[in-house]
Design a protein around this motif. Structure first.
Motif, PDB file in Angstrom:
ATOM      1  N   SER A   1    -117.574 -44.919 -86.612  1.00 35.79           N
ATOM      2  CA  SER A   1    -116.766 -43.716 -86.363  1.00 35.79           C
ATOM      3  C   SER A   1    -116.593 -43.481 -84.862  1.00 35.79           C
ATOM      4  O   SER A   1    -115.562 -42.983 -84.419  1.00 35.79           O
ATOM      5  CB  SER A   1    -117.385 -42.497 -87.035  1.00 35.79           C
ATOM      6  N   LEU A   2    -117.620 -43.859 -84.073  1.00 36.40           N
ATOM      7  CA  LEU A   2    -117.527 -43.663 -82.619  1.00 36.40           C
ATOM      8  C   LEU A   2    -116.536 -44.649 -82.000  1.00 36.40           C
ATOM      9  O   LEU A   2    -115.806 -44.307 -81.073  1.00 36.40           O
ATOM     10  CB  LEU A   2    -118.909 -43.816 -81.975  1.00 36.40           C
ATOM     11  N   ILE A   3    -116.510 -45.863 -82.534  1.00 37.26           N
ATOM     12  CA  ILE A   3    -115.532 -46.852 -82.047  1.00 37.26           C
ATOM     13  C   ILE A   3    -114.123 -46.355 -82.368  1.00 37.26           C
ATOM     14  O   ILE A   3    -113.221 -46.384 -81.527  1.00 37.26           O
ATOM     15  CB  ILE A   3    -115.788 -48.236 -82.692  1.00 37.26           C
ATOM     16  N   LEU A   4    -113.942 -45.852 -83.586  1.00 37.87           N
ATOM     17  CA  LEU A   4    -112.634 -45.329 -83.983  1.00 37.87           C
ATOM     18  C   LEU A   4    -112.255 -44.110 -83.153  1.00 37.87           C
ATOM     19  O   LEU A   4    -111.076 -43.902 -82.855  1.00 37.87           O
ATOM     20  CB  LEU A   4    -112.638 -44.982 -85.471  1.00 37.87           C
ATOM     21  N   ALA A   5    -113.258 -43.334 -82.747  1.00 40.96           N
ATOM     22  CA  ALA A   5    -113.002 -42.153 -81.902  1.00 40.96           C
ATOM     23  C   ALA A   5    -112.370 -42.582 -80.580  1.00 40.96           C
ATOM     24  O   ALA A   5    -111.432 -41.945 -80.099  1.00 40.96           O
ATOM     25  CB  ALA A   5    -114.297 -41.392 -81.655  1.00 40.96           C
ATOM     26  N   VAL A   6    -112.878 -43.674 -80.002  1.00 37.87           N
ATOM     27  CA  VAL A   6    -112.315 -44.178 -78.742  1.00 37.87           C
ATOM     28  C   VAL A   6    -110.871 -44.624 -78.967  1.00 37.87           C
ATOM     29  O   VAL A   6    -109.972 -44.297 -78.183  1.00 37.87           O
ATOM     30  CB  VAL A   6    -113.155 -45.351 -78.175  1.00 37.87           C
ATOM     31  N   VAL A   7    -110.635 -45.345 -80.070  1.00 35.12           N
ATOM     32  CA  VAL A   7    -109.284 -45.844 -80.367  1.00 35.12           C
ATOM     33  C   VAL A   7    -108.309 -44.679 -80.559  1.00 35.12           C
ATOM     34  O   VAL A   7    -107.206 -44.663 -79.990  1.00 35.12           O
ATOM     35  CB  VAL A   7    -109.308 -46.743 -81.630  1.00 35.12           C
ATOM     36  N   ILE A   8    -108.731 -43.685 -81.330  1.00 35.52           N
ATOM     37  CA  ILE A   8    -107.885 -42.500 -81.563  1.00 35.52           C
ATOM     38  C   ILE A   8    -107.635 -41.784 -80.239  1.00 35.52           C
ATOM     39  O   ILE A   8    -106.514 -41.367 -79.945  1.00 35.52           O
ATOM     40  CB  ILE A   8    -108.545 -41.559 -82.603  1.00 35.52           C
ATOM     41  N   GLY A   9    -108.680 -41.683 -79.413  1.00 31.43           N
ATOM     42  CA  GLY A   9    -108.547 -41.036 -78.108  1.00 31.43           C
ATOM     43  C   GLY A   9    -107.560 -41.749 -77.208  1.00 31.43           C
ATOM     44  O   GLY A   9    -106.782 -41.108 -76.491  1.00 31.43           O
ATOM     45  N   ILE A  10    -107.562 -43.085 -77.254  1.00 31.49           N
ATOM     46  CA  ILE A  10    -106.608 -43.860 -76.441  1.00 31.49           C
ATOM     47  C   ILE A  10    -105.176 -43.502 -76.848  1.00 31.49           C
ATOM     48  O   ILE A  10    -104.319 -43.251 -75.995  1.00 31.49           O
ATOM     49  CB  ILE A  10    -106.864 -45.386 -76.589  1.00 31.49           C
ATOM     50  N   GLY A  11    -104.931 -43.416 -78.142  1.00 26.92           N
ATOM     51  CA  GLY A  11    -103.602 -43.030 -78.624  1.00 26.92           C
ATOM     52  C   GLY A  11    -103.229 -41.626 -78.169  1.00 26.92           C
ATOM     53  O   GLY A  11    -102.107 -41.374 -77.726  1.00 26.92           O
ATOM     54  N   PHE A  12    -104.186 -40.720 -78.245  1.00 28.67           N
ATOM     55  CA  PHE A  12    -103.988 -39.322 -77.848  1.00 28.67           C
ATOM     56  C   PHE A  12    -103.620 -39.256 -76.356  1.00 28.67           C
ATOM     57  O   PHE A  12    -102.592 -38.670 -75.979  1.00 28.67           O
ATOM     58  CB  PHE A  12    -105.290 -38.559 -78.127  1.00 28.67           C
ATOM     59  N   GLY A  13    -104.441 -39.879 -75.526  1.00 33.08           N
ATOM     60  CA  GLY A  13    -104.201 -39.855 -74.076  1.00 33.08           C
ATOM     61  C   GLY A  13    -102.898 -40.537 -73.706  1.00 33.08           C
ATOM     62  O   GLY A  13    -102.156 -40.069 -72.833  1.00 33.08           O
ATOM     63  N   PHE A  14    -102.597 -41.641 -74.404  1.00 31.58           N
ATOM     64  CA  PHE A  14    -101.381 -42.399 -74.124  1.00 31.58           C
ATOM     65  C   PHE A  14    -100.142 -41.528 -74.324  1.00 31.58           C
ATOM     66  O   PHE A  14     -99.298 -41.420 -73.436  1.00 31.58           O
ATOM     67  CB  PHE A  14    -101.320 -43.635 -75.030  1.00 31.58           C
ATOM     68  N   PHE A  15    -100.058 -40.884 -75.485  1.00 29.35           N
ATOM     69  CA  PHE A  15     -98.851 -40.096 -75.762  1.00 29.35           C
ATOM     70  C   PHE A  15     -98.783 -38.801 -74.944  1.00 29.35           C
ATOM     71  O   PHE A  15     -97.689 -38.341 -74.615  1.00 29.35           O
ATOM     72  CB  PHE A  15     -98.704 -39.830 -77.260  1.00 29.35           C
ATOM     73  N   LEU A  16     -99.944 -38.226 -74.596  1.00 31.33           N
ATOM     74  CA  LEU A  16     -99.922 -37.053 -73.709  1.00 31.33           C
ATOM     75  C   LEU A  16     -99.307 -37.436 -72.367  1.00 31.33           C
ATOM     76  O   LEU A  16     -98.462 -36.728 -71.819  1.00 31.33           O
ATOM     77  CB  LEU A  16    -101.337 -36.499 -73.491  1.00 31.33           C
ATOM     78  N   GLU A  17     -99.718 -38.599 -71.842  1.00 35.39           N
ATOM     79  CA  GLU A  17     -99.196 -39.035 -70.546  1.00 35.39           C
ATOM     80  C   GLU A  17     -97.722 -39.411 -70.650  1.00 35.39           C
ATOM     81  O   GLU A  17     -96.919 -39.078 -69.787  1.00 35.39           O
ATOM     82  CB  GLU A  17    -100.038 -40.202 -70.009  1.00 35.39           C
ATOM     83  N   ARG A  18     -97.369 -40.123 -71.737  1.00 28.87           N
ATOM     84  CA  ARG A  18     -95.956 -40.504 -71.963  1.00 28.87           C
ATOM     85  C   ARG A  18     -95.050 -39.277 -71.925  1.00 28.87           C
ATOM     86  O   ARG A  18     -93.939 -39.312 -71.418  1.00 28.87           O
ATOM     87  CB  ARG A  18     -95.803 -41.142 -73.359  1.00 28.87           C
ATOM     88  N   ALA A  19     -95.544 -38.167 -72.525  1.00 32.52           N
ATOM     89  CA  ALA A  19     -94.744 -36.948 -72.615  1.00 32.52           C
ATOM     90  C   ALA A  19     -94.603 -36.255 -71.263  1.00 32.52           C
ATOM     91  O   ALA A  19     -93.779 -35.361 -71.107  1.00 32.52           O
ATOM     92  CB  ALA A  19     -95.377 -35.997 -73.628  1.00 32.52           C
ATOM     93  N   GLY A  20     -95.438 -36.672 -70.294  1.00 34.64           N
ATOM     94  CA  GLY A  20     -95.399 -36.042 -68.977  1.00 34.64           C
ATOM     95  C   GLY A  20     -96.467 -34.982 -68.788  1.00 34.64           C
ATOM     96  O   GLY A  20     -96.448 -34.238 -67.811  1.00 34.64           O
ATOM     97  N   PHE A  21     -97.433 -34.941 -69.723  1.00 32.46           N
ATOM     98  CA  PHE A  21     -98.433 -33.882 -69.687  1.00 32.46           C
ATOM     99  C   PHE A  21     -99.596 -34.170 -68.738  1.00 32.46           C
ATOM    100  O   PHE A  21    -100.588 -33.452 -68.733  1.00 32.46           O
ATOM    101  CB  PHE A  21     -98.946 -33.577 -71.103  1.00 32.46           C
ATOM    102  N   GLY A  22     -99.464 -35.225 -67.943  1.00 29.61           N
ATOM    103  CA  GLY A  22    -100.425 -35.458 -66.872  1.00 29.61           C
ATOM    104  C   GLY A  22     -99.976 -34.737 -65.607  1.00 29.61           C
ATOM    105  O   GLY A  22    -100.608 -34.854 -64.561  1.00 29.61           O
TER     106      GLY A  22
END
Lengths: 175, 204
Positions: free
Chosen positions: B16-37
């Motif tokens: 579950s912790l490995i999957l948490a990192v993977v899910i987090g990568i997707g989360f961070g990726f799309f936040l940045e794509r949207a311009g939310f950085g």
């Protein structure tokens, strides 16, 4: 260090929202829970307090909740690992778009020092408010919104109310 | 019926912790794509000049909501096993308001500040320090405000159960409100762009 490359334009908001929504859906289907962020900050605070004064942390229900969380260690929790992923994912996207740059985000009418002071103050309000509400824009807003929680929707509406209410007073920082 | 997978013990805690990192990568990726950085992009929402925060947030909510709704309808996802944050309406109302102030003053929220840090924003780093300070302050005053924090407790309440209507009706209403909101947001953006264009024209 500067690069000549122009940063790429941002993704279409609906497309980015669709991507974000699919990640959120994956979290619910795989883990049975949504995304979050402020919980990881809380874990760091609780562990910090525990390191300095263990008896004080143990006597406080709030800190204890985070210290007893996780698989054997408070750091081995879903949110801590997810947040590491957020940092990696943000960096990957930013790098691909040429947007990684050491800078300070602010309007033209405020000094860097002034902006940094507002960032700290705003962060402090954000931390306090998130704990009062039981989550931030990720946990309560996005995740709680998708599962249609009553408290989450109440929270989300108030976030927008607060933002718009403060916008006039903060215009010198941003505009 | 076997989802949510973790709740049905299809994999263990370490996984579950490995999957948490993977899910987090997707989360961070799309936040940045949207311009939310970028704090400037985020706060533009509150000046009506760029409503990306609303558009991204609500298209994500609608996507995840519809996905869960259809998966549960198809008998693949057990909604009762999905976590819904319990409602304490008064502290959540006050907390949301304080958080909204923090958003316009600080320029980020906790998730977006991490993305901003990962792309080099120094103000976001200062913001993160502020968040830690705010949580510490909350922890220190917690014993004296615990009564308020746990007040107005309603448990696991969703909009459909609160209103006493079918889930499908609320899902439909949320989609409708989102679409109307997207249309309204774009209309406001266009109006302001035209007005600012006119102002700039008047100056020359």
């Amino acid at each position: 260090m500067t690069t000549a490359r122009e940063p790429a334009p941002y993704m279409n908001p609906y497309l980015a929202g669709l991507g974000l929504g699919l990640v959120l859906l994956t979290a619910f289907v795989v883990m049975g829970r949504g995304l979050g962020a402020s919980g990881a900050f809380s874990t760091i605070v609780a562990v910090g307090v525990d390191a300095v004064t263990p008896t004080h942390a143990a006597g406080n229900e709030f800190y204890r909740g985070y210290l007893e969380n996780g698989f054997g260690s408070p750091f081995k929790s879903f949110l801590m690992f997810e947040v590491i992923g957020v940092l990696i994912g943000g960096f990957i996207s930013g790098s691909l778009a040429g947007r990684v740059k050491k800078t300070v985000e602010k309007g033209p009418r405020i000094s860097t020092k002034g902006r940094m002071a507002f960032a700290v103050a705003g962060g402090a309000l954000m931390g306090f408010g998130a704990k009062l509400a039981g989550g931030c824009t990720s946990g309560q807003g996005l995740s709680g919104g998708a599962v249609l929680g009553l408290g989450s929707w109440t929270f989300m509406i108030m976030v927008f109310v607060g933002g718009y209410a403060g916008a006039y007073f903060m215009r010198r920082q941003w505009r | 019926m076997s989802a949510p997978f973790y709740r049905y013990a299809l994999f263990g805690d370490e996984m579950s912790l490995i999957l948490a990192v993977v899910i987090g990568i997707g989360f961070g990726f799309f936040l940045e794509r949207a311009g939310f950085g970028s704090a400037k992009k985020l706060v533009a929402q509150f000046y009506f000049t760029d409503m990306a925060v609303f558009k991204v947030m609500f298209s994500a909510i609608v996507t995840a909501m519809l996905g869960m709704f259809y998966l549960s309808w198809a008998g693949l996802l057990d909604l009762s096993m999905v976590f819904v944050a319990p409602t304490y309406w008064l502290p959540q109302l006050v907390g949301g308001l304080i958080l909204g102030f923090g958003f316009i003053i600080g320029g980020y929220c906790p998730g977006t500040s991490l993305v901003a840090v990962s792309t080099g924003r120094l103000d976001a780093l200062a913001f993160c320090g502020g968040v830690l300070g705010g949580i510490f302050a909350y922890g220190e005053v917690y014993p004296s405000i615990a009564g308020f924090v746990t007040s107005t407790s309603m448990g696991r309440v969703t909009l459909d159960s609160w209103l006493g209507v079918r889930l499908s009706l609320v899902v439909f209403a949320v989609v409708l409100v989102a679409v109307l909101g997207f249309w309204g947001a774009t209309t406001v953006e266009r109006k302001l762009a035209r007005r600012e264009g006119a102002d700039a024209g008047a100056l020359t």
